[in-house]
Design an enzyme around this catalytic site. Structure first.
Site, PDB file in Angstrom:
ATOM      1  N   HIS A   1      13.975 -10.634  -2.798  1.00  0.00           N
ATOM      2  CA  HIS A   1      14.320 -11.466  -1.932  1.00  0.00           C
ATOM      3  C   HIS A   1      13.337 -12.604  -1.934  1.00  0.00           C
ATOM      4  O   HIS A   1      12.550 -13.012  -1.506  1.00  0.00           O
ATOM      5  CB  HIS A   1      12.844 -10.442  -0.735  1.00  0.00           C
ATOM      6  CG  HIS A   1      11.761  -9.840  -1.553  1.00  0.00           C
ATOM      7  ND1 HIS A   1      11.514 -10.127  -2.444  1.00  0.00           N
ATOM      8  CD2 HIS A   1      10.124 -10.990  -0.624  1.00  0.00           C
ATOM      9  CE1 HIS A   1      10.073 -10.244  -2.495  1.00  0.00           C
ATOM     10  NE2 HIS A   1       9.321  -9.934  -1.747  1.00  0.00           N
TER      11      HIS A   1
ATOM     12  N   ASP B   1       8.836  -3.218   3.073  1.00  0.00           N
ATOM     13  CA  ASP B   1       7.819  -2.861   2.631  1.00  0.00           C
ATOM     14  C   ASP B   1       6.888  -1.676   3.435  1.00  0.00           C
ATOM     15  O   ASP B   1       5.665  -1.375   3.753  1.00  0.00           O
ATOM     16  CB  ASP B   1       6.737  -4.654   2.900  1.00  0.00           C
ATOM     17  CG  ASP B   1       6.674  -5.207   1.602  1.00  0.00           C
ATOM     18  OD1 ASP B   1       5.715  -4.729   0.537  1.00  0.00           O
ATOM     19  OD2 ASP B   1       7.375  -6.000   1.972  1.00  0.00           O
TER      20      ASP B   1
ATOM     21  N   GLU C   1       6.374  -4.249  -7.039  1.00  0.00           N
ATOM     22  CA  GLU C   1       6.357  -6.077  -6.271  1.00  0.00           C
ATOM     23  C   GLU C   1       5.206  -6.645  -6.738  1.00  0.00           C
ATOM     24  O   GLU C   1       3.859  -6.729  -6.551  1.00  0.00           O
ATOM     25  CB  GLU C   1       5.893  -6.110  -4.903  1.00  0.00           C
ATOM     26  CG  GLU C   1       5.812  -7.726  -4.408  1.00  0.00           C
ATOM     27  CD  GLU C   1       6.740  -8.015  -3.387  1.00  0.00           C
ATOM     28  OE1 GLU C   1       7.015  -8.823  -2.586  1.00  0.00           O
ATOM     29  OE2 GLU C   1       6.607  -7.350  -2.113  1.00  0.00           O
TER      30      GLU C   1
ATOM     31  N   HIS D   1       3.070 -12.068  -7.348  1.00  0.00           N
ATOM     32  CA  HIS D   1       3.385 -12.197  -6.375  1.00  0.00           C
ATOM     33  C   HIS D   1       2.871 -13.401  -5.832  1.00  0.00           C
ATOM     34  O   HIS D   1       3.519 -14.507  -6.669  1.00  0.00           O
ATOM     35  CB  HIS D   1       2.640 -10.714  -6.186  1.00  0.00           C
ATOM     36  CG  HIS D   1       2.885 -10.746  -4.175  1.00  0.00           C
ATOM     37  ND1 HIS D   1       1.828 -11.155  -3.801  1.00  0.00           N
ATOM     38  CD2 HIS D   1       3.814 -10.655  -3.385  1.00  0.00           C
ATOM     39  CE1 HIS D   1       3.113 -10.890  -2.388  1.00  0.00           C
ATOM     40  NE2 HIS D   1       3.785 -10.292  -2.844  1.00  0.00           N
TER      41      HIS D   1
ATOM     42  N   ASP E   1      13.299  -8.134   3.475  1.00  0.00           N
ATOM     43  CA  ASP E   1      11.704  -8.023   3.819  1.00  0.00           C
ATOM     44  C   ASP E   1      11.482  -7.531   4.816  1.00  0.00           C
ATOM     45  O   ASP E   1      10.079  -7.380   4.732  1.00  0.00           O
ATOM     46  CB  ASP E   1      11.035  -9.117   2.740  1.00  0.00           C
ATOM     47  CG  ASP E   1       9.778  -9.289   2.797  1.00  0.00           C
ATOM     48  OD1 ASP E   1       8.912  -8.146   2.258  1.00  0.00           O
ATOM     49  OD2 ASP E   1       9.007 -10.571   2.744  1.00  0.00           O
TER      50      ASP E   1
ATOM     51  N   HIS F   1      14.597  -4.733  -0.887  1.00  0.00           N
ATOM     52  CA  HIS F   1      13.004  -4.873  -0.753  1.00  0.00           C
ATOM     53  C   HIS F   1      12.743  -4.884   0.743  1.00  0.00           C
ATOM     54  O   HIS F   1      13.063  -5.055   1.964  1.00  0.00           O
ATOM     55  CB  HIS F   1      12.808  -6.491  -0.771  1.00  0.00           C
ATOM     56  CG  HIS F   1      11.150  -6.705  -0.742  1.00  0.00           C
ATOM     57  ND1 HIS F   1      10.682  -6.996  -2.136  1.00  0.00           N
ATOM     58  CD2 HIS F   1      10.359  -6.551  -0.360  1.00  0.00           C
ATOM     59  CE1 HIS F   1       9.232  -6.908  -2.353  1.00  0.00           C
ATOM     60  NE2 HIS F   1       8.720  -6.898  -0.733  1.00  0.00           N
TER      61      HIS F   1
ATOM     62  N   HIS G   1       9.737 -14.835  -5.729  1.00  0.00           N
ATOM     63  CA  HIS G   1       7.554 -15.081  -6.057  1.00  0.00           C
ATOM     64  C   HIS G   1       7.773 -16.118  -7.151  1.00  0.00           C
ATOM     65  O   HIS G   1       6.088 -16.293  -7.179  1.00  0.00           O
ATOM     66  CB  HIS G   1       6.694 -13.986  -5.988  1.00  0.00           C
ATOM     67  CG  HIS G   1       7.283 -13.182  -4.082  1.00  0.00           C
ATOM     68  ND1 HIS G   1       5.837 -14.083  -3.596  1.00  0.00           N
ATOM     69  CD2 HIS G   1       7.110 -12.027  -3.437  1.00  0.00           C
ATOM     70  CE1 HIS G   1       5.785 -12.975  -1.743  1.00  0.00           C
ATOM     71  NE2 HIS G   1       7.077 -12.119  -2.685  1.00  0.00           N
TER      72      HIS G   1
END
Length: 400
Positions: free
Chosen positions: A233, A39, A144, A171, A342, A37, A212
């Site tokens: 993650h 971003d 995500e 999420h 992450d 993961h 999540h």
């Protein structure tokens, strides 16, 4: 007699660290290090998805707003495969979320076109290995949040066709069919449509990502899924009591399922003192978001002002992250642990794991703790490749 100085006293350990780092780099030339993961696509979205806004060919340590991912540091970190998160905010309504996730998938495709000597889109485990052998970074797509499909299995299928190879079921907010770990329980697991989503993901060969989601949702998905699941993650609840982390009973169930938990580097998920600070920051961010609902830049600026009046606690360290990996190995087994940093998706940093150049240091620390070469190979990438292959095989079986 020669008196030992601080310099000479440090030499044996420095030499040992050098040997471990050299060994790690050899392993990563053979096995692709796959991060579950990152971003970076969101960092482009904050800049209107203008790929020229961040030159990935140079070290961007001093860029504002800062990013911790670029090609020089990815190379230094030995990264062989990266799941790029195509995150969009959970507050977006269905049609807007669908458009936004398609735009984020487009960012990943365009990154591969813009930097073809470095990135190549991967859709299968075999693709990852082939791209890694060519000296490039296999670029995978992870969605995500299930809100991105707008309650449509057709949209799920089309995102898979565009290259998405996992979807996080929620999420930070519940979807219309699954509970989030950070929202009030609605279904206490999965709604009937949520069960359909998991089954269709299995049929497609898309990995079910349980980061999540609530504990009840994770348990429900583990009962239904015929393919291994992932936590792209997440870290260990036993060491840091954040609801995003995985409790021991779910770790055990994930191991029985054949899945993998990819440890996260977000400080607030690593130590209790950082978790307490994160809760305060999140509360302030929620207040500011209500004041400036359409101005994310202003929210960020005001958070910086808030931080000056609320000094950050001592940072979590690389050793703390290694402790989480130790716990995951102890409970789930070495075959079920991976890395999902992450990076570029949170504020602050773990000391010693500040950016994508730092993976070898973490793996060297694990070797110091007694992890074997084969342990490191599994943790770095072999576990994730096994999960991908099994998901691909299950999809073939179901399609028959």
């Amino acid at each position: 007699m020669v008196l030992a100085t601080s310099e000479t006293r440090g030499q044996p350990e420095d030499e040992a660290l050098g040997r471990r780092m050299s060994e790690v780099r050899k392993i990563l030339r053979d096995v692709p290090l796959i991060d579950g993961h990152n971003d970076l696509p969101w960092q482009f979205r904050k800049r209107s998805n203008d790929l020229a806004s961040i030159n990935l060919r140079v070290n961007n340590r001093k860029l504002e707003p800062p990013v911790v991912t670029d090609i020089p540091r990815l190379r230094e970190g030995g990264v062989g495969g990266q799941f790029w998160s195509v995150y969009v905010p959970a507050k977006l309504p269905g049609p807007e979320a669908i458009q936004a996730v398609l735009e984020q998938i487009d960012v990943v495709h365009r990154l591969c076109e813009r930097y073809p000597d470095t990135f190549e889109l991967a859709r299968t485990a075999a693709d990852v290995e082939r791209i890694h052998r060519k000296g490039r970074i296999a670029s995978l797509i992870g969605m995500e949040g299930g809100h991105s499909i707008g309650n449509s299995l057709a949209v799920l299928r089309e995102t898979y066709a565009l290259g998405a190879r996992y979807m996080t079921l929620t999420h930070t907010k519940n979807t219309d069919w699954a509970d989030s770990s950070t929202d009030k329980p609605r279904f206490h697991g999965l709604a009937p449509f949520g069960e359909e989503v998991v089954r269709e993901m299995n049929r497609l060969g898309m990995l079910v990502d349980l980061s999540h989601v609530s504990d009840e949702t994770a348990r429900a998905a583990l009962k239904i899924s015929k393919a291994p699941v992932i936590f792209s993650h997440s870290s260990a609840r036993a060491l840091c009591d954040h609801p995003r982390n995985v409790p021991d009973d779910v770790l055990t169930k994930t191991a029985a399922n054949g899945g993998v938990v990819m440890v996260c580097f977000m400080p607030g998920h690593i130590t209790e003192i950082e978790r307490a600070d994160l809760l305060l920051r999140d509360k302030e961010q929620d207040r500011l978001t209500a004041l400036y609902p359409k101005d994310d830049a202003e929210v960020d600026r005001q958070l910086e002002v808030w931080r000056k009046g609320h000094p950050a606690p001592p940072p979590a360290t690389l050793s703390d992250v290694a402790n989480h990996i130790d716990h995951l190995r102890k409970v789930a087994g070495i075959d079920h642990v991976g890395i999902g940093s992450d990076f570029d998706g949170f504020h602050g940093a773990v000391s010693g794991l500040e950016d994508v150049s730092c993976y070898p240091a973490l793996l060297a620390e694990l070797m110091k703790r007694g992890y074997s070469r084969e342990d490191i190979r599994k943790l770095a990438g072999l576990n994730m490749l096994r999960v991908m292959r099994r998901a691909e095989a299950v999809a073939k079986e179901l399609k028959r």
